[in-house]
Design a protein around this motif. Structure first.
Motif, PDB file in Angstrom:
ATOM      1  N   THR A  82     -18.159   0.058 -46.406  1.00  0.00           N
ATOM      2  CA  THR A  82     -17.677   0.936 -45.344  1.00  0.00           C
ATOM      3  C   THR A  82     -17.328   0.123 -44.102  1.00  0.00           C
ATOM      4  N   ILE A  83     -16.589   0.750 -43.189  1.00  0.00           N
ATOM      5  CA  ILE A  83     -16.256   0.080 -41.923  1.00  0.00           C
ATOM      6  C   ILE A  83     -17.516  -0.369 -41.207  1.00  0.00           C
ATOM      7  N   ASP A  84     -18.521   0.488 -41.176  1.00  0.00           N
ATOM      8  CA  ASP A  84     -19.765   0.124 -40.491  1.00  0.00           C
ATOM      9  C   ASP A  84     -20.426  -1.090 -41.138  1.00  0.00           C
ATOM     10  N   ALA A  85     -20.284  -1.210 -42.472  1.00  0.00           N
ATOM     11  CA  ALA A  85     -20.925  -2.314 -43.180  1.00  0.00           C
ATOM     12  C   ALA A  85     -20.265  -3.655 -42.872  1.00  0.00           C
ATOM     13  N   ILE A  86     -18.969  -3.644 -42.533  1.00  0.00           N
ATOM     14  CA  ILE A  86     -18.271  -4.912 -42.274  1.00  0.00           C
ATOM     15  C   ILE A  86     -18.175  -5.242 -40.787  1.00  0.00           C
ATOM     16  N   ALA A  87     -18.533  -4.291 -39.925  1.00  0.00           N
ATOM     17  CA  ALA A  87     -18.309  -4.458 -38.482  1.00  0.00           C
ATOM     18  C   ALA A  87     -19.022  -5.686 -37.922  1.00  0.00           C
ATOM     19  N   ASP A  88     -20.269  -5.882 -38.282  1.00  0.00           N
ATOM     20  CA  ASP A  88     -21.026  -7.021 -37.746  1.00  0.00           C
ATOM     21  C   ASP A  88     -20.419  -8.347 -38.188  1.00  0.00           C
TER      22      ASP A  88
ATOM     23  N   VAL B 175     -15.377 -14.600 -46.510  1.00  0.00           N
ATOM     24  CA  VAL B 175     -15.107 -13.363 -47.247  1.00  0.00           C
ATOM     25  C   VAL B 175     -15.671 -12.177 -46.475  1.00  0.00           C
ATOM     26  N   ILE B 176     -14.780 -11.290 -46.053  1.00  0.00           N
ATOM     27  CA  ILE B 176     -15.160 -10.030 -45.407  1.00  0.00           C
ATOM     28  C   ILE B 176     -14.272  -8.939 -46.006  1.00  0.00           C
ATOM     29  N   SER B 177     -14.873  -7.949 -46.578  1.00  0.00           N
ATOM     30  CA  SER B 177     -14.111  -6.867 -47.196  1.00  0.00           C
ATOM     31  C   SER B 177     -13.166  -6.213 -46.194  1.00  0.00           C
ATOM     32  N   ASN B 178     -12.032  -5.697 -46.692  1.00  0.00           N
ATOM     33  CA  ASN B 178     -11.161  -4.874 -45.850  1.00  0.00           C
ATOM     34  C   ASN B 178     -11.872  -3.596 -45.421  1.00  0.00           C
ATOM     35  N   GLY B 179     -12.883  -3.217 -46.184  1.00  0.00           N
ATOM     36  CA  GLY B 179     -13.626  -2.006 -45.872  1.00  0.00           C
ATOM     37  C   GLY B 179     -12.812  -0.750 -46.140  1.00  0.00           C
ATOM     38  N   PHE B 180     -13.464   0.377 -45.954  1.00  0.00           N
ATOM     39  CA  PHE B 180     -12.752   1.647 -46.043  1.00  0.00           C
ATOM     40  C   PHE B 180     -13.419   2.621 -45.095  1.00  0.00           C
ATOM     41  N   ASP B 181     -12.648   3.607 -44.689  1.00  0.00           N
ATOM     42  CA  ASP B 181     -13.128   4.614 -43.743  1.00  0.00           C
ATOM     43  C   ASP B 181     -13.549   5.855 -44.521  1.00  0.00           C
ATOM     44  N   PRO B 182     -14.855   6.144 -44.625  1.00  0.00           N
ATOM     45  CA  PRO B 182     -15.296   7.330 -45.364  1.00  0.00           C
ATOM     46  C   PRO B 182     -14.700   8.622 -44.815  1.00  0.00           C
TER      47      PRO B 182
ATOM     48  N   GLN C 275      -3.819   0.057 -43.725  1.00  0.00           N
ATOM     49  CA  GLN C 275      -5.123   0.678 -43.506  1.00  0.00           C
ATOM     50  C   GLN C 275      -6.186  -0.350 -43.158  1.00  0.00           C
ATOM     51  N   SER C 276      -6.075  -1.539 -43.742  1.00  0.00           N
ATOM     52  CA  SER C 276      -7.012  -2.611 -43.409  1.00  0.00           C
ATOM     53  C   SER C 276      -6.929  -2.965 -41.928  1.00  0.00           C
ATOM     54  N   VAL C 277      -5.690  -3.056 -41.421  1.00  0.00           N
ATOM     55  CA  VAL C 277      -5.509  -3.379 -39.999  1.00  0.00           C
ATOM     56  C   VAL C 277      -6.114  -2.278 -39.138  1.00  0.00           C
ATOM     57  N   GLN C 278      -5.895  -1.032 -39.535  1.00  0.00           N
ATOM     58  CA  GLN C 278      -6.484   0.076 -38.783  1.00  0.00           C
ATOM     59  C   GLN C 278      -8.001   0.017 -38.831  1.00  0.00           C
ATOM     60  N   ASN C 279      -8.548  -0.363 -39.967  1.00  0.00           N
ATOM     61  CA  ASN C 279     -10.008  -0.490 -40.078  1.00  0.00           C
ATOM     62  C   ASN C 279     -10.530  -1.554 -39.113  1.00  0.00           C
ATOM     63  N   GLN C 280      -9.814  -2.677 -39.011  1.00  0.00           N
ATOM     64  CA  GLN C 280     -10.236  -3.729 -38.087  1.00  0.00           C
ATOM     65  C   GLN C 280     -10.236  -3.211 -36.646  1.00  0.00           C
ATOM     66  N   ARG C 281      -9.214  -2.442 -36.301  1.00  0.00           N
ATOM     67  CA  ARG C 281      -9.134  -1.923 -34.932  1.00  0.00           C
ATOM     68  C   ARG C 281     -10.201  -0.876 -34.667  1.00  0.00           C
ATOM     69  N   THR C 282     -10.573  -0.146 -35.708  1.00  0.00           N
ATOM     70  CA  THR C 282     -11.690   0.790 -35.562  1.00  0.00           C
ATOM     71  C   THR C 282     -12.973   0.027 -35.275  1.00  0.00           C
ATOM     72  N   VAL C 283     -13.153  -1.107 -35.953  1.00  0.00           N
ATOM     73  CA  VAL C 283     -14.318  -1.951 -35.697  1.00  0.00           C
ATOM     74  C   VAL C 283     -14.310  -2.442 -34.251  1.00  0.00           C
ATOM     75  N   LEU C 284     -13.160  -2.912 -33.778  1.00  0.00           N
ATOM     76  CA  LEU C 284     -13.070  -3.404 -32.403  1.00  0.00           C
ATOM     77  C   LEU C 284     -13.413  -2.295 -31.412  1.00  0.00           C
ATOM     78  N   ASP C 285     -12.924  -1.095 -31.675  1.00  0.00           N
ATOM     79  CA  ASP C 285     -13.238   0.039 -30.800  1.00  0.00           C
ATOM     80  C   ASP C 285     -14.734   0.323 -30.794  1.00  0.00           C
ATOM     81  N   ARG C 286     -15.335   0.355 -31.965  1.00  0.00           N
ATOM     82  CA  ARG C 286     -16.761   0.692 -32.066  1.00  0.00           C
ATOM     83  C   ARG C 286     -17.640  -0.398 -31.464  1.00  0.00           C
TER      84      ARG C 286
END
Length: 334
Positions: free
Chosen positions: A317-323, A129-136, A19-30
């Motif tokens: 959240t994913i949005d919080a770690i994206a930057d 340090v960057i959280s794995n984040g989570f997708d709400p 799920q962490s990897v998917q979160n990273q790819r969601t960030v790349l997409d966004r």
């Protein structure tokens, strides 16, 4: 910018790592960052998420080609202990292997400060340090009354329900979960997550004998659901989140539970130094009955801790770690 975002053994790995990897790819997409999931040096950054032999091979090639290598520090030797059969034995040789593999990184991403401190003993490669984040979005519907009733009925649960989400392995605190349920026979405990006791040969080989014995000897008030098709249903049915895990790099299910407003009772381990006992959660070393009783028997306390936990989860959240991810890429390619 183009990123080679590679996850070795992607089809075999599940849970929070995947799920962490998917979160990273969601960030790349966004963020509109171009990427491929194949390992290639035709990229500005090689980002590796599982340091198997193929990842090590490409990291060494990237070094020679002057392509920056980012490695996510998902694995430590400590993680292997008390997980699957044979993995505790593997943890000893895994340490020098991972030390070498991580040393090939130009930069390591660590999901928590605790993970960073652990990996400092593996290699002196720079770390952030960057959280794995989570997708709400994964827990959308957790507050739906119909979904709650559906899952309560499906697993014959009587609220308030003490629950856990994750792979059923000893490291996650399986023994504590079962024995605490035994000491609270009037309360329903539910562990939502992959078990597959009737699975194929590989599943039977990987599941440890201790795990099987604990699950089979669990009291009647302790339910193991196996894989659930809608994880939001687990968060809808549960009332108090019990997270007795002995070792975590972060713990995505905990973040999701907090976001769903479920008050957490957690093991007091270094990973969770960022959570304050009696504010965001209740912590215990091994005796979990009293803190669980406190929340099970007091709806006002459940709501109070759940509200604070939900507020805290917004930082992850994913949005919080994206930057942070975008900034890291920019820094190592500058």
């Amino acid at each position: 910018m183009r990123v080679s975002h590679y996850f070795e053994w992607e089809s075999q790995i599940t849970g929070g790592h995947a799920q962490s990897v998917q979160n990273q790819r969601t960030v790349l997409d966004r963020k509109g960052i171009e990427y491929t999931t194949e390992p290639t040096l035709d990229a500005d950054v090689l980002h590796l998420n599982n340091m198997g032999p193929r990842s090590v091979y490409y990291a060494k090639r990237a070094q020679r080609a002057d392509v920056p290598v980012v490695v996510h520090g998902h694995q430590t030797a400590e993680d292997l202990k008390e997980s699957f059969r044979f993995f505790t034995a593997l943890s000893k040789p895994a340490r020098p292997y991972l030390s070498y593999a991580y040393s090939l990184a130009d930069h390591i991403v660590c999901p928590t400060e605790h993970n960073r401190r652990v990996l400092e003993t593996y290699t002196d490669a720079p770390k952030t340090v960057i959280s794995n984040g989570f997708d709400p979005g994964k827990i959308d519907g957790h507050d739906d009354d119909a979904l709650r009733q559906e899952y309560l009925d499906r697993y014959d649960l009587d609220p308030p329900v003490v629950f856990m989400v994750g792979h059923v392995i000893e490291r996650k605190g399986l023994r504590s979960f079962v024995e605490t349920a035994r000491r609270m026979p009037d309360v329903d405990f539910a562990w939502f997550g992959y078990l597959n006791p009737g699975g194929g040969t590989v599943d039977r080989l990987l599941r440890s004998r201790t795990t099987t014995k604990l699950v089979n000897a669990a009291p009647e008030n302790c339910t193991f659901t196996g894989y659930v098709d809608d994880i939001a249903g687990a968060f809808a049915a549960g009332d108090v989140f019990f997270w007795p895990s002995k070792n975590e790099n972060e713990g995505m299910a905990l973040l999701e539970a907090m976001a769903a407003g479920k008050p957490p009772v957690i093991r007091d381990i270094e990973t969770y130094g960022w959570l304050d006992d009696e504010t965001h959660c209740l912590k215990a070393d091994e005796e979990f009955v009293d803190p669980l009783r406190r929340l099970v028997e007091n709806p006002t306390e459940r709501d109070r801790f759940g509200d604070v936990a939900a507020e805290k989860s917004a930082e992850f959240t994913i949005d919080a770690i994206a930057d942070d991810i975008e900034t890291l890429y920019g820094r190592i390619t500058a």
